[in-house]
Enzyme design. Structure first.
Site, PDB file in Angstrom:
ATOM      1  N   ASP A   1      -8.327 122.716  12.875  1.00 32.24           N
ATOM      2  CA  ASP A   1      -9.176 121.584  13.252  1.00 32.24           C
ATOM      3  C   ASP A   1     -10.462 121.622  12.431  1.00 32.24           C
ATOM      4  O   ASP A   1     -11.236 122.572  12.517  1.00 32.24           O
ATOM      5  CB  ASP A   1      -9.496 121.682  14.748  1.00 32.24           C
ATOM      6  CG  ASP A   1     -10.160 120.429  15.301  1.00 32.24           C
ATOM      7  OD1 ASP A   1     -10.843 119.731  14.531  1.00 32.24           O
ATOM      8  OD2 ASP A   1      -9.997 120.169  16.501  1.00 32.24           O
TER       9      ASP A   1
ATOM     10  N   HIS B   1      -6.957 118.294  14.172  1.00 29.66           N
ATOM     11  CA  HIS B   1      -7.635 117.654  15.301  1.00 29.66           C
ATOM     12  C   HIS B   1      -6.774 116.497  15.790  1.00 29.66           C
ATOM     13  O   HIS B   1      -6.902 115.350  15.328  1.00 29.66           O
ATOM     14  CB  HIS B   1      -9.010 117.158  14.848  1.00 29.66           C
ATOM     15  CG  HIS B   1      -9.880 116.688  15.968  1.00 29.66           C
ATOM     16  ND1 HIS B   1     -10.498 117.543  16.840  1.00 29.66           N
ATOM     17  CD2 HIS B   1     -10.243 115.436  16.355  1.00 29.66           C
ATOM     18  CE1 HIS B   1     -11.209 116.861  17.711  1.00 29.66           C
ATOM     19  NE2 HIS B   1     -11.069 115.574  17.436  1.00 29.66           N
TER      20      HIS B   1
ATOM     21  N   SER C   1     -10.782 115.896  22.493  1.00 24.17           N
ATOM     22  CA  SER C   1     -11.991 115.658  21.718  1.00 24.17           C
ATOM     23  C   SER C   1     -13.148 115.204  22.612  1.00 24.17           C
ATOM     24  O   SER C   1     -13.540 115.938  23.516  1.00 24.17           O
ATOM     25  CB  SER C   1     -11.672 114.654  20.607  1.00 24.17           C
ATOM     26  OG  SER C   1     -12.663 114.627  19.628  1.00 24.17           O
TER      27      SER C   1
END
Length: 346
Positions: free
Chosen positions: A142, A176, A55
């Protein structure tokens, strides 16, 4: 589950290390009591390092790679987008580098900026990047970072790196999170703290195999030592932008003086130790591979701040909250992490 930019925004042939090895005495910087059992020998670390990040950590890993490529042999980026995607703008970050399916960052302007920074010496020359290994991963479910951004990151790297050196994995129906094969972790369909999940997929092993060419099987349990380090003492640039405490995982073999390599792992937003304890620095699987492959793992840590700068979720700076030079060698966080790396490899 979607998150706003302050709820886990984007914020995770063999490459042989250089023959040059460097010694580093651990006791001089560890923020631990100086007891007999903690007296460690010098580390013998290869000069070349590898990187990974999830991320915001993926954005940071890409930024670090381009800034200091002379010392980097490979980078793995999970759930991120193109380097310098946000172009020093939170508005552009939210519109084109986060969770919108309409995301369409201006790749021409982005790459022109990066080329200009190389020309001024604020990034490494492209010749230092071309032979590196690159591993790009993005879960197709995600909803925090738009999966299509992985393709743009891939296209960006194709301009700089030999095609055979790049791996792109986008066919996994994961959310995610950092995917693992640890069945004790949470559901892979969810994106929630500590952003580690049981996905029947060993991302740590897959990324290390690509970056290093081959790796030995991981250990069933990690038997090395996770040591707290004082980032502010090691890196003067860290005092205003990183947490005081960071982590270093040292396998027993490295403690015993064997030649080892260094891997830097960048956490995601709300994945720092102040948010999730030691879950990320112990739970991704990297330490288990470190034990069997003579790898020391550095886990640098950011710090949350609610004002000046506004970074309540302890994200790495991928949009410019530390200054306009955030994605170059002059960036406060890149400079700080580089000082940490140099402390161990010089």
């Amino acid at each position: 589950m979607q998150h706003s930019v302050v709820h886990h925004p984007v914020i995770a042939g063999a490459v042989m290390p250089k023959l040059k090895l460097v010694s580093f005495t651990l006791l001089s910087v560890f923020a631990l009591p100086l007891t007999a059992e903690l007296t460690l020998p010098k580390l013998q670390l290869a000069e070349q390092i590898t990187l990974s990040g999830l991320s915001s950590g993926a954005y940071m890993a890409g930024q670090y790679h381009l800034a200091f490529a002379e010392q980097v042999s490979g980078v793995a980026m999970l759930a991120g987008g193109p380097v310098y995607c946000a172009q020093n703008s939170l508005g552009l970050a939210l519109e084109h580098c986060f969770n919108k399916a309409s995301s369409s960052p201006d790749m021409s302007a982005i790459n022109q900026y990066l080329t200009a920074q190389r020309a001024t010496g604020k990034l490494a020359p492209v010749t230092a990047v071309k032979d590196d290994k690159v591993w790009i991963f993005h879960g197709s479910k995600d909803t925090t970072v738009y999966p299509g951004l992985a393709a743009l990151l891939h296209q960006q790297y194709l301009k700089w790196v030999n095609n055979d050196n790049i791996a792109l994995i986008t066919d996994k129906a994961f959310s995610h999170t950092f995917p693992t094969d640890n069945t004790a972790l949470g559901n892979c369909d969810l994106s929630e703290p500590p952003f580690l999940a049981s996905c029947n997929y060993d991302a740590a092993g897959e990324l290390l195999k690509h970056l290093l060419g081959s790796v030995k099987a991981k250990t069933a349990s990690s038997d090395g030592r996770l040591i707290t380090i004082n980032q502010h003492q090691l890196a003067p640039a860290a005092k205003d932008t990183l947490a005081e405490t960071g982590y270093l995982y040292v396998p027993q073999s490295c403690t015993n003086g064997e030649s080892c390599r260094l891997h830097v792992s960048f956490h995601g937003c709300k994945q720092n130790a102040a948010s999730v304890g030691e879950a990320y620095v112990t739970g991704s699987g990297l330490n288990n591979y470190a034990d069997s492959n003579n790898i020391v793992v550095l886990y640098p840590q950011t710090t949350a701040s609610s004002i000046n700068p506004f970074n309540p979720n302890a994200c790495w700076d991928w949009w410019g909250y530390t200054g306009a030079d955030y994605a170059t060698r002059e960036g406060m966080q890149l400079k700080a992490v580089h000082q940490l790396v140099q402390a161990f490899t010089d």
